[in-house]
Scaffold this active site. Structure first.
Site, PDB file in Angstrom:
ATOM      1  CB  ALA A  73      -0.857  -0.027   1.253  1.00  0.00           C
ATOM      2  CD  GLN A  75       2.770   6.682   4.293  1.00  0.00           C
ATOM      3  OE1 GLN A  75       3.681   6.440   4.878  1.00  0.00           O
ATOM      4  NE2 GLN A  75       2.819   7.744   3.586  1.00  0.00           N
ATOM      5  CB  SER A  76       4.347  -0.432   1.839  1.00  0.00           C
ATOM      6  OG  SER A  76       4.771  -1.715   1.987  1.00  0.00           O
ATOM      7  CG  ASN A  77       5.039   0.081   8.099  1.00  0.00           C
ATOM      8  OD1 ASN A  77       5.492   1.380   8.141  1.00  0.00           O
ATOM      9  ND2 ASN A  77       4.128  -0.537   8.632  1.00  0.00           N
ATOM     10  CB  ALA A  79       7.486  -0.578   0.123  1.00  0.00           C
TER      11      ALA A  79
END
Length: 335
Positions: A73, A75-77, A79
């Site tokens: 998503a 705000q992907s942690n 990624a």
């Protein structure tokens, strides 16, 4: 449970701390609360994905990849930690970010994790919500291969059997810490989304024949779907480890009553949980995973779901940098 036979590259700070939440315990009137600080894994502000990436990036190295591809998503942690791992190991990282909330707030679309993605040197592409993200990654991989690159594709959340080994190993770490300090853990609670963290934990606890009861607080899918995803991945991880017998279906338990409007969509309970932890323990949760996970735990405590003399460990999956993508959400609480 021989995890040592799998190649692993060291990226994190382990073991992560196991700390009492004395102020929160008093504020809620019991039971005894503890926190496993996987927000302290060290890689680009830390988080749970680092444990998974130690195994996944080792395979990428073995395959001589020069670029890793993953998705998440906005705000992907996951990624953000994947980009940081790639930078550490001298690889490039190409990430696809899916719009799962519909937010056009510049703080959400370009701050927080997205800012760090770019700071670590990622190539970032956007995709509409509901896209087939696995197919999108495979298309990018084909394009990069045609250009002479050697891509390695990591699923969202690092959630495949190889990545889940990180949390099978975390179960062993936690049990060892509890043994060293003479702590009886009755319940382990964590947020569950892409399934890898909960699947790894349930495999590790079952392999150790641990009496700890594991509860996932869902942040995305309905209970039946979430439990099915966790059990399926858990079974595949069980097989990868070569464990005897089968992973019991009843060992997988998820409560998905705290998702609210959807993945990444704020809830009043999440805002309360993040604010309460900040003001009682000086700890920062994130608004997508640990905030909703803690909101569920707090509500269950208030409803009397646990005994007063029980010890509950909350696994903090990290991600507090995402708070900078949600400043307007916390405005009323701060005022």
């Amino acid at each position: 449970m021989d995890i040592a036979r799998f190649p692993r590259v060291r990226l994190g700070h382990f073991p992560t701390p196991l700390e009492p939440l004395e102020n929160l315990t008093r504020a809620l009137g019991g039971p005894r609360l503890w926190i496993k600080r996987d927000d302290c894994t060290g890689l680009s502000t830390g988080g749970n994905k680092t444990r998974k990436l130690e195994f996944l990036m080792a395979e990428a190295q073995a395959l001589k990849a020069d670029v890793v591809i993953t998705q998440g998503a906005t705000q992907s942690n996951h990624a953000r930690q994947t980009v940081a791992a790639a930078a550490r190991l001298g690889m490039h990282c190409h990430i696809l970010l899916e719009d799962r909330t519909g937010s056009t707030d510049p703080d959400y679309t370009d701050n927080g994790n997205v800012l760090l993605d770019r700071l670590h040197g990622a190539t970032v592409e956007r995709r509409a919500g509901g896209s087939n993200m696995q197919a999108e990654m495979e298309a990018v991989a084909a394009r990069l291969t045609d250009a002479g690159r050697r891509p390695y594709v990591i699923p969202g959340g690092g959630s495949n059997p190889l990545g889940a080994l990180g949390y099978a190993n975390a179960a062993l770490e936690l049990v060892s810490q509890a043994t060293d300090r003479g702590l009886r853990i009755d319940h382990l609670v964590t947020a569950t989304g892409s399934a890898g963290t909960q699947a790894g934990l349930v495999v590790g606890l079952q392999a150790l024949n641990s009496p700890i009861r594991l509860l996932g607080i869902g942040v995305r899918a309905p209970r039946e779907r979430q439990e099915a995803m966790v059990h399926d991945l858990g079974c595949r991880t069980w097989d990868l480890l070569g464990l005897r017998g089968e992973l019991p279906r009843e060992a997988v338990v998820a409560n998905c009553d705290y998702v609210g409007g959807g993945y990444g969509v704020p809830t009043p309970g999440m805002v309360e949980a993040v604010t309460l932890l900040a003001r009682t323990e000086g700890l920062l949760l994130d608004p997508v995973y640990s905030g909703k996970g803690m909101a569920g735990l707090i509500d269950l405590i208030r409803k009397g779901a646990f005994k007063q003399d029980e010890n509950i460990v909350f696994l903090h999956t990290g991600g507090s940098v995402a708070l900078f993508g949600y400043p307007s959400t916390f405005g009323p609480a701060l005022r």
